[in-house]
Scaffold this active site. Sequence first.
Site, short mmCIF file in Angstrom:
data_model
loop_
_atom_site.label_atom_id
_atom_site.label_comp_id
_atom_site.label_asym_id
_atom_site.label_seq_id
_atom_site.Cartn_x
_atom_site.Cartn_y
_atom_site.Cartn_z
CB SER A 85 -0.86 -0.01 1.27
OG SER A 85 -1.50 1.23 1.45
CE1 TYR A 136 -4.26 -2.41 4.95
CE2 TYR A 136 -3.70 -0.13 4.53
CZ TYR A 136 -4.01 -1.39 4.06
OH TYR A 136 -4.07 -1.63 2.70
N1 LIG Z 1 -8.67 -0.77 -2.09
C1 LIG Z 1 -7.71 0.03 -1.66
O1 LIG Z 1 -7.90 1.27 -1.59
C2 LIG Z 1 -6.36 -0.54 -1.28
C3 LIG Z 1 -5.29 0.35 -1.15
C4 LIG Z 1 -4.04 -0.15 -0.81
C5 LIG Z 1 -3.85 -1.50 -0.63
N2 LIG Z 1 -4.90 -2.35 -0.77
C6 LIG Z 1 -4.65 -3.79 -0.55
O2 LIG Z 1 -5.16 -4.54 -1.63
C7 LIG Z 1 -5.48 -5.85 -1.19
C8 LIG Z 1 -6.87 -6.22 -1.69
O3 LIG Z 1 -7.81 -5.36 -1.08
P1 LIG Z 1 -9.14 -4.85 -1.81
O4 LIG Z 1 -9.08 -3.38 -1.83
O5 LIG Z 1 -9.37 -5.59 -3.06
O6 LIG Z 1 -10.21 -5.25 -0.67
P2 LIG Z 1 -11.56 -6.14 -0.76
O7 LIG Z 1 -12.41 -5.70 -1.90
O8 LIG Z 1 -12.13 -6.08 0.61
O9 LIG Z 1 -11.02 -7.61 -1.07
C9 LIG Z 1 -10.24 -8.29 -0.13
C10 LIG Z 1 -10.10 -9.74 -0.54
O10 LIG Z 1 -9.30 -10.42 0.43
C11 LIG Z 1 -9.97 -11.59 0.83
N3 LIG Z 1 -9.61 -11.94 2.20
C12 LIG Z 1 -9.65 -11.16 3.31
N4 LIG Z 1 -9.25 -11.87 4.37
C13 LIG Z 1 -8.96 -13.12 3.93
C14 LIG Z 1 -8.51 -14.31 4.54
N5 LIG Z 1 -8.27 -14.39 5.87
N6 LIG Z 1 -8.31 -15.41 3.77
C15 LIG Z 1 -8.55 -15.36 2.45
N7 LIG Z 1 -8.98 -14.27 1.79
C16 LIG Z 1 -9.20 -13.17 2.54
C17 LIG Z 1 -11.46 -11.31 0.66
O11 LIG Z 1 -12.17 -12.51 0.37
P3 LIG Z 1 -13.11 -13.33 1.39
O12 LIG Z 1 -13.73 -12.35 2.33
O13 LIG Z 1 -14.08 -14.00 0.47
O14 LIG Z 1 -12.20 -14.30 2.06
C18 LIG Z 1 -11.42 -10.47 -0.62
O15 LIG Z 1 -11.44 -11.28 -1.75
C19 LIG Z 1 -5.34 -5.84 0.33
O16 LIG Z 1 -4.12 -6.44 0.71
C20 LIG Z 1 -5.34 -4.36 0.68
O17 LIG Z 1 -4.63 -4.09 1.87
C21 LIG Z 1 -6.16 -1.90 -1.08
#
Ligand SMILES: NC(=O)c1ccc[n+]([C@@H]2O[C@H](COP(=O)([O-])OP(=O)(O)OC[C@H]3O[C@@H](n4cnc5c(N)ncnc54)[C@H](OP(=O)(O)O)[C@@H]3O)[C@@H](O)[C@H]2O)c1
Length: 281
Positions: free
Chosen positions: A142, A155
Amino acid sequence: MGMRFKDKVVFITGASAGIGRATAVAMAEEGAHLALAARRKDRLETLKAELEAGGARVLPLACDVTQRDALDAAVAATVEAFGRIDVVIANAGFGVSGAATKLDTPDYRRQFETNVFGALDTLYATLPHLETSKGNICFLGSVMGRMGLPASAPYNASKFAICGLAESLYYDLREKGIAVSVINPGWVASEFRSVNNQGVRATEQHKEPIPQWLVYPTEKAARDIVQCIYKRRFEAVITGHGKLALFIARHFPRSTRWFIARAVRGKLDKVERAKRGDLAQ
Ligand SMILES: NC(=O)c1ccc[n+]([C@@H]2O[C@H](COP(=O)([O-])OP(=O)(O)OC[C@H]3O[C@@H](n4cnc5c(N)ncnc54)[C@H](OP(=O)(O)O)[C@@H]3O)[C@@H](O)[C@H]2O)c1
């Protein structure tokens, strides 16, 4: 663009939503076969049907990344189905945030179990296969893995850990012919901000609290990730606002801290609400 990952096997954690889901779609368009892991298998089944209609081969895997046994079983099933693993994307994650005085050590442990140890277990469960394929491991960091922000200590710490881990692994795995990447996004459209500190998702449709014009489209983020992996680059900072913030923080660290501290003085609760709306903690 084209079929840059034709017949490559790509293993993605957190593929049921947001960035992971969009990256699965982008990889399928590039000709990859997909092993998709997440806890909500029903969503993965829906995605499988969508991608297979376009010609991809897809294996949905019910897997919680905090359970090493589940990851080992998912990897074994992938190798049984496809025979190899070329690319691993350790994407599963969520955010624990809030004013540090309102948190305690278990909040940090919960955050690290998924974001750090889940990513590490993803690496170690797949490492023998990456050694064979001389493939890629890509971690989702991130912008907050490169700069600290208020009301975000768990985080922030988890993503700094991911960046440090990736930077060290870069050297160690290079010896084995494995490329290490870390993707550092700013705000990207996803379900990320509708998950609370316990990792529980809002049941009803949750309104994105970040202004729409600042949120980067998920499909664009996925294309950036595919490009970074294809080029075997170490790091990609995604989003214009993320690049700008990191530039300023890197070159003017004291002024950055002064400015942010002044902006949030006495308003940490408001900062938290700005990030996740009124989601219950
Ligand atoms: N969106 C942003 O603004 C942003 C910015 C910087 C970094 N990120 C990073 O990008 C990555 C993806 O996030 P996102 O934004 O796509 O969020 P999201 O839409 O909430 O998706 C998160 C995914 O992670 C899975 N997950 C969460 N806990 C899990 C576990 N214990 N085991 C297996 N799967 C798990 C969820 O699936 P299930 O609930 O079905 O298991 C879901 O598919 C993360 O690492 C986040 O920190 C996001």
